[in-house]
Enzyme design. Sequence first.
Site, PDB file in Angstrom:
ATOM      1  N   GLU A 168       2.061   5.462   7.806  1.00  0.00           N
ATOM      2  CA  GLU A 168       3.416   5.696   7.272  1.00  0.00           C
ATOM      3  C   GLU A 168       4.094   6.925   8.199  1.00  0.00           C
ATOM      4  O   GLU A 168       5.198   6.976   8.429  1.00  0.00           O
ATOM      5  CB  GLU A 168       3.513   6.048   5.718  1.00  0.00           C
ATOM      6  CG  GLU A 168       2.748   5.030   4.901  1.00  0.00           C
ATOM      7  CD  GLU A 168       3.162   3.581   5.108  1.00  0.00           C
ATOM      8  OE1 GLU A 168       4.350   3.405   5.703  1.00  0.00           O
ATOM      9  OE2 GLU A 168       2.420   2.762   4.995  1.00  0.00           O
ATOM     10  N   GLY A 179       0.747  -1.218   0.009  1.00  0.00           N
ATOM     11  CA  GLY A 179      -0.164   0.032  -0.098  1.00  0.00           C
ATOM     12  C   GLY A 179       0.946   1.445  -0.126  1.00  0.00           C
ATOM     13  O   GLY A 179       0.550   2.022  -0.782  1.00  0.00           O
ATOM     14  N   ALA A 180       1.863   1.301   0.894  1.00  0.00           N
ATOM     15  CA  ALA A 180       2.808   2.161   0.790  1.00  0.00           C
ATOM     16  C   ALA A 180       4.069   2.030   1.547  1.00  0.00           C
ATOM     17  O   ALA A 180       3.869   0.889   2.133  1.00  0.00           O
ATOM     18  CB  ALA A 180       1.938   3.393   1.624  1.00  0.00           C
ATOM     19  N   MET A 181       5.177   2.751   1.595  1.00  0.00           N
ATOM     20  CA  MET A 181       6.485   2.292   2.185  1.00  0.00           C
ATOM     21  C   MET A 181       6.928   3.584   3.032  1.00  0.00           C
ATOM     22  O   MET A 181       7.052   4.589   2.374  1.00  0.00           O
ATOM     23  CB  MET A 181       7.332   1.891   1.256  1.00  0.00           C
ATOM     24  CG  MET A 181       8.638   1.538   1.883  1.00  0.00           C
ATOM     25  SD  MET A 181       8.405   0.309   3.146  1.00  0.00           S
ATOM     26  CE  MET A 181      10.048   0.609   4.425  1.00  0.00           C
ATOM     27  N   GLU A 182       7.175   3.428   4.360  1.00  0.00           N
ATOM     28  CA  GLU A 182       7.564   4.622   5.045  1.00  0.00           C
ATOM     29  C   GLU A 182       8.868   5.141   5.311  1.00  0.00           C
ATOM     30  O   GLU A 182       9.776   5.618   5.982  1.00  0.00           O
ATOM     31  CB  GLU A 182       7.317   4.063   6.777  1.00  0.00           C
ATOM     32  CG  GLU A 182       8.268   2.937   7.133  1.00  0.00           C
ATOM     33  CD  GLU A 182       7.775   1.558   7.128  1.00  0.00           C
ATOM     34  OE1 GLU A 182       6.804   1.365   6.186  1.00  0.00           O
ATOM     35  OE2 GLU A 182       8.311   0.617   7.936  1.00  0.00           O
TER      36      GLU A 182
END
Length: 1003
Positions: free
Chosen positions: A425, A388-391
């Site tokens: 995130e 979904g996303a990467m921090e």
Amino acid sequence: MGKAESFDFSDMAKYNSDAELTPGNGKKGCFISVLVGILLFFLVVCLVIGVGLLVYFAGKDKNCSGASAGSESSSVAELIDKCKDLIDNGESSVCDTCRRTTTTIPSSTQSPAAILQNVRLPRAVLPELYTVELQPNMYDGPPEMFTFNGTVRIRVKCHQTTNNITVHINKLNLTEKIRVTGVDPSDGIHYKNHEIDTRRQFLIIYTNSPLLPGHYYDLDLSFIGPLKDDLHGLYLSSYKRNNQNVYAATTQFQATDLRKAFPCFDEPAIKAKFDITLVRKNHMTSLSNMPKISSESRGNGWIADRFNTTPPVSTYLLAFIICDFQYKEDMTANDVRYRAWARPEAVNQTEYALSVGTKILTYFENYFGIPFPLPKQDMIALPDFAAGAMENWGLITYRETAMLYDPQESSESNKQRVAVVVSHELAHQWFGNLVSPSWWDDLWLNEGFASFVEYMGVDHVHPDWKMFDQIVVEDVQDVFNFDGLVTSHPVYVPVAHPDQINEIFDRISYGKGASIIRMMRFFLGEETFREGLKKYLQNLAYKAAFHDDLWFALGNQSALENKGLNVKEIMDTWTLQMNYPVVMVTVMADGSIQITQKRYLRDYGAVDPLKFVSPFNYHWEIPFTYTTKSNINFNVTDADIHWMHKTDTETISANVQGSDWILGNVMQYGYYRVTYSDDNWNKLINQLDEDHKVFHPINRAQIINDAWNLAMSEDISMTIALKTVNYLDKEKEFIPWKASLRELGYVDSMLERTALYGPFSHFMKKKVSGIFNSSSLSSSNMTHLESFVNTLIAAEACKYGIQSCIDEASRLFHLWMAKPTENPIRSSVRLTVYCSAIKNGDIKEWDFAYKMYQESNVAAEKSRLMIALSCSKEVWVLSRYLQYTKISSEIRKQDATNVIVYISGNAVGRSLAWDFVRSNWDYLLKEYGESSFAFPRLISGVSSSFNTEFEIKQLEDFLKSHPDMGSGTRAFQQAIEKTKSNIRWMDTNYDIVKQWLADQNFL
Ligand SMILES: [Zn+2]
């Protein structure tokens, strides 16, 4: 990482999934050597964790006989030797403890001695500063030939005398001679030779004389690697502009893929500083974790951008992007520069994410009492993104649906998903980035915390969304489902190999992690929780932590405030064993309350193929709360807790009236189920029927969720579960509806191919009619949560054939077809309208939707069209759609496995999808077999409704003929367990449901 993409038909912001821990399998014909690998890897992990734990586990493991550490005096080395002997002697029944850490390492050619070596890097030399230059070449020629080249200088400090420097490397070719130089010229150190251990992904560089403690050395390496669209490492992303492909280079390094971009010490605890230079063509932009400090021309249109030095950071958090994107920008209240990037065509859709991002960043700074440590924060929406996303610290990457929001085209649930992922995130910027896990076995500390704290961030910006109510259905009840299987696993999992690490990005790390942290916040009290967290973060900033560090910080805070809770003792029972308890609550004749705990399992007869042994014999430290009819209290605090220790039964002195109902686990703060005598269940049901509002919506959802799942496990009768949803036509709140539809959706999937489906549909129609009317599809001016309920109900109304819903959907869709540039359908009901119109229409509707799918510039709209396209009743249309999943110009690779699962969710598509998966197995395994999310979800998705002996035989036969399942092995075992429990459900409950429908005149 942010969670995987949603595939919820009701268009809610359900981002969770059945993504699951999935140890792979060894190659064929090497059973023994795979076990050797497994065993030794486990031992190696134990070495790191500590001998005590190893001795503990081994001592518990009865099948470990010869290899067991019989006494605490056995050294780890002795233990390893014993295990090695066992295996050398052809012993196949090695420790169960070891077996459960199954790994995919193809070790058939390795000798036990070679496998014995540690997969963890040696600590003799450690990096201080990396100076890196990377140049992606993606401007000429076919994309299959794109590459990147680069150089890295790693300044290391020697901590112990050694003759080598060992770093990680994967899929890179070294191009120039390796150099090792002493920083002090008097260190006459030189490179001697090197070897590459591909199994462990090690590059071992030997020196001609020993490296000495306290001395610094520079290691220089040059390399080239492929720039592919494989979504991992430094990879290629593309999108279309005026029918031309536009390329971007971007990165995804978590968990172990920085080593695909340059050689490095790729472990989360080995932090270092980084000086990054990215070389791009002059019409492109480059981005990294830190601000750009200079740009210089390299000739021929090449520009080298240099970025400021990072603070000490874990390797998996780096990010590099070269693209032609644009941005919107703002400053936070505390003066952090915040930019939101997207394709130029979509940059206007970044405003909402920018607005919530700036607010939540400041909120977290204040809550944790630590300023955001970097000078800037960028977020970027990428057309190709696996999770979904990467921090990544200071440069967070997103899938487009998780960041872009268009007020005209996106729904309320799209909006909530953006807010939730942005918040998740940003939470990682502290949990994970500032304080990182010592090793991936504590991944849950990162993901569980971010998954809990995300609710706090969104609640701060949108208090009216009632995020702390939503967590109960989105996380607690959702993960209960999965964690009730014997093939679940503890939150804390020993892992070694990269494949094992990827496997634990699952619902347990995220959803159970969040749920037990929510429980902890409740029993500690908000202030203790917050102060403890602050100290934990402050003490370990720029360092790495083990979960005990957190327990001690919170325990110390509790002691300071004279609450004296032993946080470690409590939390170990929730993190070191899998599953969860069900508490039986009984009111005794004298009015006192007896509580009894036992382990809940969806199927008490199921056998754990991995034979996990609980260190606590499946007993938990339970913060029990209750309320009664005469003494209603839904505002419980930590002062209301009755602790149930690791005992079977306890008694609470009380004076409960005989005629009162009693309700346990108020607000479902605890991670446990509750059950009662039939008499008390019936009192609760009567209360729901008479005046359901007496119960808080969370506990209405809890009563339903507990009753249905206790009926599933045959702890109570299905008749009780069925009665809990009788009141639904009066229910107006989102949380109880969401909980009910989860259970009724299960019944639907079980009955779909039976004679009872018609009567069941009538029942559903009646329940939904109480709240649906045809204007539901066009009404506006709703609050966020009203819109959620409206969306849920509209979907059910059209699904179960309420004619006014079908007609209105068809009318609206045809209006749109007549004038494609003006979509008249309200965004929150679009999925329902599209799906209904395609289901009840023919090929014109499908073709139109597919054309709109290809042309849309809004990711949320594309996503719902992609789901609706699976609603067709035409077999040939669905077959063609399945074929599109293999053509990335039709369906992006990031979406392909979801499309297969969507099609399997359609009664007509179910067997098509399963046949497609089986006949394309080799292709799917090659493309997705290494992924953390996609592959296990594919398997659990296509098999979720299986409920016949024939289907279970198909699963078992397939497993037998395909021993190499990549990251899908565990998902397959779970599919078999779930199918068995579905069959059992049918055998036990079909006649009960039939009788119940007959009693209410639906038959
Ligand atoms: Zn995360």
